[in-house]
Structures are given as structure tokens and as C-alpha cells.
Design a protein around this motif. Structure first.
Motif, PDB file in Angstrom:
ATOM      1  N   ALA A 106       0.843  -1.198   0.000  1.00 11.90           N
ATOM      2  CA  ALA A 106       0.000   0.000   0.000  1.00 11.90           C
ATOM      3  C   ALA A 106       0.880   1.250   0.000  1.00 11.90           C
ATOM      4  O   ALA A 106       1.963   1.254   0.577  1.00 11.90           O
ATOM      5  N   PRO A 107       0.421   2.314  -0.656  1.00  4.84           N
ATOM      6  CA  PRO A 107       1.198   3.552  -0.642  1.00  4.84           C
ATOM      7  C   PRO A 107       1.228   4.149   0.758  1.00  4.84           C
ATOM      8  O   PRO A 107       0.332   3.923   1.570  1.00  4.84           O
ATOM      9  N   ARG A 108       2.259   4.903   1.042  1.00  5.53           N
ATOM     10  CA  ARG A 108       2.392   5.498   2.377  1.00  5.53           C
ATOM     11  C   ARG A 108       1.288   6.518   2.630  1.00  5.53           C
ATOM     12  O   ARG A 108       0.762   6.617   3.728  1.00  5.53           O
ATOM     13  N   LYS A 109       0.977   7.289   1.600  1.00  5.12           N
ATOM     14  CA  LYS A 109      -0.106   8.258   1.741  1.00  5.12           C
ATOM     15  C   LYS A 109      -1.208   7.865   0.769  1.00  5.12           C
ATOM     16  O   LYS A 109      -0.977   7.740  -0.427  1.00  5.12           O
ATOM     17  N   PRO A 110      -2.427   7.680   1.247  1.00 10.63           N
ATOM     18  CA  PRO A 110      -3.498   7.199   0.377  1.00 10.63           C
ATOM     19  C   PRO A 110      -3.919   8.197  -0.703  1.00 10.63           C
ATOM     20  O   PRO A 110      -4.551   7.807  -1.668  1.00 10.63           O
ATOM     21  N   ASP A 111      -3.555   9.464  -0.585  1.00 14.02           N
ATOM     22  CA  ASP A 111      -3.994  10.445  -1.573  1.00 14.02           C
ATOM     23  C   ASP A 111      -2.878  10.819  -2.560  1.00 14.02           C
ATOM     24  O   ASP A 111      -2.952  11.843  -3.236  1.00 14.02           O
ATOM     25  N   TRP A 112      -1.872   9.984  -2.698  1.00 11.77           N
ATOM     26  CA  TRP A 112      -0.740  10.317  -3.586  1.00 11.77           C
ATOM     27  C   TRP A 112      -1.167  10.429  -5.048  1.00 11.77           C
ATOM     28  O   TRP A 112      -0.684  11.277  -5.775  1.00 11.77           O
ATOM     29  N   ASP A 113      -2.126   9.605  -5.470  1.00 11.12           N
ATOM     30  CA  ASP A 113      -2.572   9.670  -6.866  1.00 11.12           C
ATOM     31  C   ASP A 113      -3.373  10.943  -7.119  1.00 11.12           C
ATOM     32  O   ASP A 113      -3.308  11.521  -8.205  1.00 11.12           O
ATOM     33  N   LEU A 114      -4.127  11.413  -6.116  1.00 10.67           N
ATOM     34  CA  LEU A 114      -4.883  12.659  -6.276  1.00 10.67           C
ATOM     35  C   LEU A 114      -3.916  13.838  -6.408  1.00 10.67           C
ATOM     36  O   LEU A 114      -4.097  14.715  -7.248  1.00 10.67           O
ATOM     37  N   LYS A 115      -2.879  13.829  -5.592  1.00 17.00           N
ATOM     38  CA  LYS A 115      -1.893  14.910  -5.670  1.00 17.00           C
ATOM     39  C   LYS A 115      -1.186  14.892  -7.019  1.00 17.00           C
ATOM     40  O   LYS A 115      -0.904  15.948  -7.586  1.00 17.00           O
ATOM     41  N   ARG A 116      -0.915  13.703  -7.525  1.00 14.72           N
ATOM     42  CA  ARG A 116      -0.252  13.598  -8.815  1.00 14.72           C
ATOM     43  C   ARG A 116      -1.127  14.193  -9.918  1.00 14.72           C
ATOM     44  O   ARG A 116      -0.644  14.914 -10.784  1.00 14.72           O
ATOM     45  N   ASP A 117      -2.417  13.902  -9.901  1.00 13.61           N
ATOM     46  CA  ASP A 117      -3.331  14.376 -10.937  1.00 13.61           C
ATOM     47  C   ASP A 117      -3.568  15.878 -10.863  1.00 13.61           C
ATOM     48  O   ASP A 117      -3.815  16.527 -11.873  1.00 13.61           O
ATOM     49  N   VAL A 118      -3.511  16.441  -9.678  1.00 14.96           N
ATOM     50  CA  VAL A 118      -3.835  17.854  -9.481  1.00 14.96           C
ATOM     51  C   VAL A 118      -2.584  18.733  -9.542  1.00 14.96           C
ATOM     52  O   VAL A 118      -2.680  19.958  -9.548  1.00 14.96           O
ATOM     53  N   ALA A 119      -1.411  18.143  -9.638  1.00 12.72           N
ATOM     54  CA  ALA A 119      -0.149  18.882  -9.549  1.00 12.72           C
ATOM     55  C   ALA A 119      -0.058  19.990 -10.604  1.00 12.72           C
ATOM     56  O   ALA A 119       0.356  21.112 -10.287  1.00 12.72           O
ATOM     57  N   LYS A 120      -0.456  19.737 -11.864  1.00  9.14           N
ATOM     58  CA  LYS A 120      -0.351  20.751 -12.917  1.00  9.14           C
ATOM     59  C   LYS A 120      -1.256  21.944 -12.624  1.00  9.14           C
ATOM     60  O   LYS A 120      -0.865  23.102 -12.789  1.00  9.14           O
ATOM     61  N   LYS A 121      -2.457  21.652 -12.169  1.00  9.97           N
ATOM     62  CA  LYS A 121      -3.396  22.730 -11.859  1.00  9.97           C
ATOM     63  C   LYS A 121      -2.885  23.548 -10.677  1.00  9.97           C
ATOM     64  O   LYS A 121      -3.022  24.778 -10.649  1.00  9.97           O
ATOM     65  N   LEU A 122      -2.264  22.858  -9.712  1.00  9.79           N
ATOM     66  CA  LEU A 122      -1.727  23.564  -8.552  1.00  9.79           C
ATOM     67  C   LEU A 122      -0.570  24.481  -8.945  1.00  9.79           C
ATOM     68  O   LEU A 122      -0.411  25.562  -8.364  1.00  9.79           O
ATOM     69  N   GLU A 123       0.225  24.088  -9.926  1.00 12.72           N
ATOM     70  CA  GLU A 123       1.328  24.935 -10.383  1.00 12.72           C
ATOM     71  C   GLU A 123       0.786  26.249 -10.949  1.00 12.72           C
ATOM     72  O   GLU A 123       1.303  27.330 -10.648  1.00 12.72           O
ATOM     73  N   LYS A 124      -0.263  26.164 -11.771  1.00  9.19           N
ATOM     74  CA  LYS A 124      -0.870  27.377 -12.335  1.00  9.19           C
ATOM     75  C   LYS A 124      -1.416  28.264 -11.222  1.00  9.19           C
ATOM     76  O   LYS A 124      -1.210  29.476 -11.213  1.00  9.19           O
ATOM     77  N   LEU A 125      -2.116  27.645 -10.277  1.00  6.40           N
ATOM     78  CA  LEU A 125      -2.684  28.418  -9.173  1.00  6.40           C
ATOM     79  C   LEU A 125      -1.591  29.044  -8.308  1.00  6.40           C
ATOM     80  O   LEU A 125      -1.746  30.167  -7.819  1.00  6.40           O
ATOM     81  N   GLU A 126      -0.485  28.344  -8.136  1.00  4.64           N
ATOM     82  CA  GLU A 126       0.620  28.868  -7.339  1.00  4.64           C
ATOM     83  C   GLU A 126       1.199  30.118  -8.005  1.00  4.64           C
ATOM     84  O   GLU A 126       1.475  31.123  -7.329  1.00  4.64           O
ATOM     85  N   ARG A 127       1.361  30.091  -9.325  1.00  6.14           N
ATOM     86  CA  ARG A 127       1.871  31.270 -10.033  1.00  6.14           C
ATOM     87  C   ARG A 127       0.898  32.447  -9.884  1.00  6.14           C
ATOM     88  O   ARG A 127       1.312  33.574  -9.625  1.00  6.14           O
ATOM     89  N   ARG A 128      -0.376  32.161 -10.035  1.00  8.29           N
ATOM     90  CA  ARG A 128      -1.377  33.236  -9.894  1.00  8.29           C
ATOM     91  C   ARG A 128      -1.380  33.792  -8.468  1.00  8.29           C
ATOM     92  O   ARG A 128      -1.511  34.996  -8.262  1.00  8.29           O
ATOM     93  N   THR A 129      -1.224  32.905  -7.506  1.00  9.08           N
ATOM     94  CA  THR A 129      -1.204  33.343  -6.105  1.00  9.08           C
ATOM     95  C   THR A 129       0.005  34.245  -5.860  1.00  9.08           C
ATOM     96  O   THR A 129      -0.132  35.294  -5.195  1.00  9.08           O
ATOM     97  N   GLN A 130       1.155  33.888  -6.391  1.00  6.60           N
ATOM     98  CA  GLN A 130       2.360  34.710  -6.205  1.00  6.60           C
ATOM     99  C   GLN A 130       2.183  36.092  -6.842  1.00  6.60           C
ATOM    100  O   GLN A 130       2.580  37.104  -6.270  1.00  6.60           O
TER     101      GLN A 130
END
Length: 163
Positions: A106-130
């Protein structure tokens, strides 16, 4: 193709030279044989004795006592079972894990696949936030400049009144 033909011609020439050398030996050998038959017979006897020294009888059982001494003892065949066992032992690696541990699978963190899928969207949001944070800082600095300018202006007025 030309190289091949050239090498064949070279090989043919070498063969011809060897055959010529053999013919010359035979011709010279016959001449020497006619001249010295006793020496030739002695040398033949020596070569036959040397050949007998090299003789090893592996599959033939001689009747002559002299030849029985040259007979090689029969080899005992190796045990096939032992060889097969050794090969099987060498081929089978020892088991590393006998039981399957679910915690390791089992993966160490159960939400690792969700974080992987959302990573690109989070990068865009991080730039906008900055960018938004930078704009807010600039806005506050402008506001503080205006407040500072008002404070400096008020201070000058106070200094002008006290003179």
C-alpha cells in the motif's frame, strides 16, 4: 567480391607451393633411401617405439601383456542426479519474502494519486497566487507612500508653524 577472389587465388598459390615442397621431399627421400637403407630402417624403428610410448588404450582390451599395461582404467560416470541437484540449487534463488505484507504494498499516503493528478493545476494556481501577493504588496507600498507623504507634509507644516 574482388577481395574474395584475390584471397582464393592466394590460397591456391600457397597450396601449389606446399604440394611442390611435398613432391620434392618425396623425390629426395627416395634418393636418400636408395643411398642409406640401414639408417632409414633404424630411424623407422625409433619412430615406431615412440608411437608405442604414446599409445593409450581406452576402449580396447588387449590380450598381450605388454599392451595391457598401456590400457587406461575405465572411467566411472559421474552421478547425473548430483549434477542435476547442484544445477537446480544454483538456479533457484532463495525466497526473499515468504509472506506478502500489505503495508509494504500500500502507498504510504493514500492520496498520492490525487496529488499527482492535481499537480499541474496547482502549479498554475501557485503562479497566480504569487502574482496576487506581489500586487497586494505593491498596493500597500503605494498606500504607505501616500501615508508617508502625508505625514512628511504634515511634519513640514508643523515645523513651519513653530518658526
Amino acid at each position: 567480391m574482388e577481395r574474395h577472389v584475390g584471397s582464393l587465388q592466394e590460397q591456391a598459390l600457397k597450396r601449389k607451393e606446399r604440394l611442390k615442397a611435398l613432391r620434392d621431399k618425396q623425390i629426395h627421400g627416395r634418393e636418400q633411401e636408395d643411398e642409406e637403407p640401414e639408417k632409414k630402417k633404424a630411424s623407422l624403428e625409433e619412430t615406431t617405439e615412440e608411437k608405442h610410448r604414446e599409445l593409450k588404450l581406452r576402449n580396447y582390451t588387449p590380450e598381450d601383456e605388454d599392451l595391457k599395461e598401456r590400457q587406461v582404467p575405465k572411467a566411472k560416470p559421474a552421478s547425473v542426479e548430483d549434477k542435476v541437484k547442484d544445477q537446480l540449487e544454483a538456479a533457484n534463488p532463495e525466497p526473499i519474502i515468504e509472506e506478502v505484507d500489505l503495508a509494504n504494498l500500500a502507498p504510504r499516503k493514500p492520496d498520492w494519486d490525487l496529488k499527482r493528478d492535481v499537480a499541474k493545476k496547482l502549479e498554475k494556481l501557485e503562479r497566480r497566487t504569487q502574482r496576487a501577493i506581489a500586487e497586494l504588496i505593491r498596493y500597500r507600498l503605494r498606500g504607505s507612500e501616500e501615508v508617508l507623504a502625508e505625514a512628511v507634509g504634515a511634519a513640514r507644516e508643523d515645523e513651519g508653524d513653530s518658526d
